[in-house]
Design an enzyme around this catalytic site. Structure first.
Site, PDB file in Angstrom:
ATOM      1  N   CYS A  39       0.336   2.744  -4.841  1.00 34.39           N
ATOM      2  CA  CYS A  39      -0.421   3.987  -5.068  1.00 34.39           C
ATOM      3  C   CYS A  39       0.401   5.300  -4.627  1.00 34.39           C
ATOM      4  O   CYS A  39       1.174   5.143  -3.658  1.00 34.39           O
ATOM      5  CB  CYS A  39      -1.516   3.919  -4.249  1.00 34.39           C
ATOM      6  SG  CYS A  39      -2.674   2.379  -4.739  1.00 34.39           S
ATOM      7  N   HIS A  94       0.875  -1.109  -0.071  1.00 33.68           N
ATOM      8  CA  HIS A  94      -0.101   0.112  -0.005  1.00 33.68           C
ATOM      9  C   HIS A  94       0.776   1.173   0.017  1.00 33.68           C
ATOM     10  O   HIS A  94       1.973   1.158   0.676  1.00 33.68           O
ATOM     11  CB  HIS A  94      -0.878  -0.036   1.226  1.00 33.68           C
ATOM     12  CG  HIS A  94      -2.164  -0.804   1.055  1.00 33.68           C
ATOM     13  ND1 HIS A  94      -3.110  -0.448   0.139  1.00 33.68           N
ATOM     14  CD2 HIS A  94      -2.850  -1.868   1.910  1.00 33.68           C
ATOM     15  CE1 HIS A  94      -4.061  -1.504   0.344  1.00 33.68           C
ATOM     16  NE2 HIS A  94      -3.910  -2.072   1.349  1.00 33.68           N
TER      17      HIS A  94
END
Length: 319
Positions: free
Chosen positions: A145, A90
């Site tokens: 991301c 993440h």
């Protein structure tokens, strides 16, 4: 590359098992990358450190452990060495708190314990890159991301694209991002402090292991900025700073889950035996994602010279 120069790698895969933020392909990404490093680029397996949050892992990819492993790798580096950091997991964006500067959001990766490692505005990755000995190369491949700004001050060689493809449902996908508010809520539950300042929570819970971004006073940040060197890091980011990277799970056939960008890079390297430049790797990976109808656009940040240098230098040939 002269014979005898070391090739050092740190590979980090975070799946966040048994949480609402769980991903499925990140550990697969780094396990596959380890094979690519050994088989194509002749890395010594003993010089590759692997950190994952798989059940039973002896060393978890916490913020402190990732930074410790990066510090150890850079401390071992000598002139001419090749350093590589692959992160799959993440990412998030943090509202800026820089006094006297325009509002912006800083990019960060999210270790398994949420002890954020930041990229934009001086901080963690830039500090590591600035310690490189002369002649050493440090390549970061971040499949996360909002990863387009993890090494601040690097020149944008391949940047944003506005091309959007219609999706094909060959795989289900999940974005590799955790909303800032979710991180704030999680840390607030650990510290029991009522504040929206994430730095307060990180410093309270992680202390000296928190990102340097939150440990410096404003005047110290300003002094540090003066000593940044803009041309010694190479960042291959899985997407633009305003995009999410995809964690892909095949719908049929029982195939392995994977990160879209990590998988695209590995396809490129397997299909092209000749040396490829950093620019070529990113452009070819971007083309693969476009053909797969994955709506993310890998980017490249580095000096002009490094853009056209061979990815991880030229692979050694069999004698």
């Amino acid at each position: 590359m002269e014979k005898g120069n070391k090739k050092l790698a740190l590979l980090v895969g975070c799946n966040y098992p048994n949480t609402r933020n769980e991903l499925h392909g990140c550990i697969n990404d780094v396990l596959e990358m380890r094979q690519v490093l050994v088989n194509r680029f002749r890395f010594d397996p003993n010089q590759i450190e692997l950190l994952t949050d798989a059940p039973g892992s002896s060393v978890m990819p916490t913020g402190a452990n990732i930074k410790g492993a990066l510090d150890k790798m850079v401390s071992k580096a000598e002139d001419g060495d090749v350093l590589f950091f692959h992160y799959s997991g993440h990412g998030t964006r943090i509202p800026s708190r820089q006094p006297g500067r325009p509002f912006r959001q800083d990019e960060a990766i999210v270790p398994c314990d949420f002890n954020l490692i930041t990229g934009t505005y001086y901080v963690d990755f830039r500090q590591i890159v600035n310690r490189l000995p002369k002649g050493a190369s440090f390549t970061i491949l971040s499949d996360s991301c909002h990863s387009g700004g993890l090494i601040d001050k690097e020149k944008e060689q391949i940047g944003p694209s506005s091309i959007i493809q219609e999706s094909q449902k060959l795989c289900s996908s999940k974005p590799k991002t955790i909303p800032f508010q979710s991180i704030l809520e999680h840390l607030s539950s650990l510290t029991s402090i009522n504040t929206s300042d994430i730095g307060t929570h990180l410093l309270e819970y992680f202390g000296a292991d928190a990102s340097i971004r939150f440990r410096l006073a404003p005047h110290q940040e300003s002094e540090l900025f003066e000593f940044l060197k803009p041309d010694e890091g190479i960042l291959l980011s899985g997407c633009q700073a305003n995009e999410t990277s995809a964690d892909m799970s095949p719908i049929e056939g029982g195939g392995k889950a994977y990160g879209a960008f990590s998988n695209a890079v590995q396809i490129v390297l397997k299909e092209h035996s000749d040396p490829l430049s950093n620019r070529e790797v990113v452009m070819m990976a971007r083309k693969i994602l476009q053909e797969q109808h994955v709506e993310q656009h890998p980017c490249l940040y580095c000096s002009d010279e490094n853009a056209d240098a061979c990815f991880l230098l030229q692979p050694e040939t069999e004698s």
